[in-house]
Design an enzyme around this catalytic site. Structure first.
Site, PDB file in Angstrom:
ATOM      1  N   ALA A 229      18.717  55.697 110.669  1.00 29.82           N
ATOM      2  CA  ALA A 229      17.573  56.348 110.050  1.00 29.82           C
ATOM      3  C   ALA A 229      16.868  57.207 111.082  1.00 29.82           C
ATOM      4  O   ALA A 229      17.322  57.365 112.212  1.00 29.82           O
ATOM      5  CB  ALA A 229      16.633  55.297 109.456  1.00 29.82           C
ATOM      6  N   ASP A 394       6.656  48.852 102.177  1.00 32.50           N
ATOM      7  CA  ASP A 394       7.589  49.978 102.023  1.00 32.50           C
ATOM      8  C   ASP A 394       8.812  49.562 101.217  1.00 32.50           C
ATOM      9  O   ASP A 394       9.951  49.721 101.659  1.00 32.50           O
ATOM     10  CB  ASP A 394       8.009  50.492 103.403  1.00 32.50           C
ATOM     11  CG  ASP A 394       8.848  51.773 103.313  1.00 32.50           C
ATOM     12  OD1 ASP A 394       8.686  52.517 102.337  1.00 32.50           O
ATOM     13  OD2 ASP A 394       9.664  52.016 104.226  1.00 32.50           O
TER      14      ASP A 394
END
Length: 575
Positions: A229, A394
């Protein structure tokens, strides 16, 4: 290695001490986590296919997606910890960006986005002159969105950094961005360009092991990441005691790059905030605040362990599996945790298709699986919110894993939020009131409507204020929209579609910040329920934990809130 102080001893005995440490690390679960990544699977699973023909949902519940037909774990492209090569190009990863580098990145972003906006002007003016949308004009908008989406994707791939994070937001927030943009950026949810293994080795050895060679602590360390990521990537590894772990490694010098990138995007969004129907400036401000929390892996490990302990409190089986950090093997830039095998929810359907197992939309199998998934997530977040007051902030399909036994795991705890007791009790009262409405609606329509109207006063005590255009039942319609996706029709002519002008959230002027944070979780569950065609009421499911929290307690009304900009424009942002 001194286990009491978790620091490395002198050079003379550091190798022997490290080997003693890894031999002692025998406690903890053997299943664990990867960040938005996936295990490599074998396409051969005849037993699973045969069982699918008999009962589709049985496959989802029991097929081991991480094994081949022989029952052995499918080998992936692992290697021993050794064999890394370095070079002058790897050193570039450790070179901090210069002011000129950051300026050129900003200039590139501004010019490309400005040109993209200008390309929309002709179709925008055409729509204004026409006065109403036609099929031809709608097709032109879709064509512009398709072209624009490819431009944005190419820009993100070129600039990398925080722009990848923006691409992930675009991919997962189709309610904030055109569908064409979300689909074009979908590949960014699970992986981005990985770091060379030589860089990974150097970060782990310098930041976590205090200079120890990788081989002294890890028996094996896969060179290819499970997932990568914008901030970090995750590798599967094995300690010398045989424990399989996931190692999350932060990209070198990522913090200054990403904070500069978000500043550029935020400033551009501020200049264009009146152009779009959604206030992306406030979305960027929320992302900026959240991003600051994601660079410290010590804090992430602490939050992850806290939630894992809360879900397993009292010796009960947790509704979702949460990995735990490995004691003594966590630093600011490296996090070693339990390994979680399985597939992320965002890739589950594709993975099953690859294995020859197809779950048709709307089928009984999808319904059963959907209810099992929603129950697990609802129970888990119910414990986090009403019992612990600390939750995963999240959640999205890339952070939800389906494990080989069909159970659910929650990963990536870079963003967590604390809720104060006053807000938790107010939320509990709201859940009970909405649940009471559901009971009344089946018996007494008049009494049910009166209860919705009464929610207006309660909402004001929570700090919610409504625009003059709000109907008398707006507070009740809003509560149903947020916490009961089983209802497609809302009172006072409101609609459940968040993009509709009649969505109740558009009549909200001020909203408590805690609610904004909570909405990310409630809307995830709502979105999953709608996608899986499952009627689901969070209020009904949370009634019991709400009553337990409220038992013998009183709530002091909470005044104040955040900016009076319309809440529908900043649902995922903050002031």
């Amino acid at each position: 290695w001194d286990r009491s102080s978790h620091v490395l001893t002198g050079d003379a005995d550091r190798i022997g001490a490290a080997k003693s440490l890894v031999a002692a690390l025998t406690a903890g679960a053997s299943l664990g986590c990867s960040r938005r990544g996936r295990h490599r699977y074998s396409p051969n699973c005849s037993a699973a296919r045969a069982y699918a023909e008999e009962c589709e949902i049985g496959v989802l519940a029991s097929a081991d997606l991480c094994q081949d037909g022989s029952g052995r774990a499918t080998p992936s492209s692992s290697s021993s910890a050794g064999g890394a090569t370095g070079g002058q190009f790897d050193d570039l990863e450790f070179t901090p960006p210069t002011d000129l580098d950051l300026l050129l990145r900003a200039f590139r972003y501004y010019t490309q986005c400005s040109m993209l906006l200008m390309s929309y002007v002709p179709v925008f003016l055409k729509g204004r002159l026409a006065g109403e949308e036609s099929r031809e004009l709608e097709e032109e908008w879709h064509e512009m969105h398709s072209r624009g989406a490819k431009t944005i994707e190419a820009l993100i791939i070129e600039l990398k950094g925080f722009y990848v994070k923006v691409g992930q937001v675009i991919a997962t927030r189709s309610d904030l961005f055109p569908q064409e943009y979300s689909k074009q950026c979908a590949a960014m949810i699970d992986s981005v360009n990985p770091l060379p293994f030589s860089v990974v080795r150097r970060v782990v050895e310098d930041d976590l092991l205090g200079g120890l060679p990788l081989e002294d602590v890890f028996e094996s360390f896969e060179r290819e990441p499970l997932g990568s990521a914008s901030i970090a990537q995750v590798h599967k590894a094995r300690l010398h005691d045989g424990l399989e772990v996931a190692v999350k490694v932060q990209r070198p010098n990522v913090e200054p790059r990403l904070m500069s990138d978000i500043s550029v995007i935020k400033n551009f969004s501020m200049l264009t905030r009146e152009v779009f129907p959604v206030d992306y400036y406030l979305v960027c401000r929320e992302l900026e605040d959240q991003l600051k929390e994601e660079f410290d892996f010590n804090a992430e490990a602490s939050g992850m362990d806290r939630i894992a302990d809360a879900l397993a409190r009292g010796g009960k089986r947790p509704p979702v599996h949460v990995p735990k950090s490995i004691p003594g093997l966590t630093s600011r830039r490296v996090l070693c945790m339990d390994f979680v095998p399985g597939a992320p929810l965002s890739q589950l359907r594709e993975e099953l298709k690859r294995r020859g197992i197809e779950i048709k939309p709307g089928s009984a199998a999808e319904q059963i699986f959907g209810r099992k998934l929603l129950r697990s997530l609802t129970d888990a977040f119910g414990i986090m919110v009403f019992e612990e007051g600390f939750f995963h902030a999240d959640p999205h399909p890339g952070n939800i894993f389906i494990r080989p036994d069909g159970s659910v795991a929650l990963i990536d705890f870079g963003q967590t939020k604390q809720l104060n007791i006053r807000f938790r009790k107010q939320l509990a009262q709201l859940m009970v009131k909405v649940s009471d409405y559901n009971i009344l609606a089946a018996k007494d329509a008049i009494a049910a409507k009166e209860s919705l109207v009464a929610l207006g006063g309660f909402a004001q005590n929570m700090g919610v204020e409504f625009l003059p255009s709000a109907g008398p039942s707006c507070a009740g319609a809003l509560a149903l929209w947020l916490f009961d996706s089983s209802r497609k029709d809302l009172p006072d002519g409101y609609e459940a579609n968040e993009l509709s002008p009649q969505c109740p959230v558009r009549d909200v002027a001020m909203f408590p910040r805690e609610f904004v944070l909570l909405c990310r979780m409630t809307l995830l569950i709502r979105g999953l329920a709608m996608r899986l065609n499952v009627g689901w009421s969070l209020a009904d499911a949370w009634r019991e934990p709400s009553l337990r929290l409220l038992e013998g307690s009183s709530v002091t009304p909470q005044k104040g809130g955040v900016s009076k900009r319309p809440f529908w424009r900043r649902l995922f942002g903050k002031d």
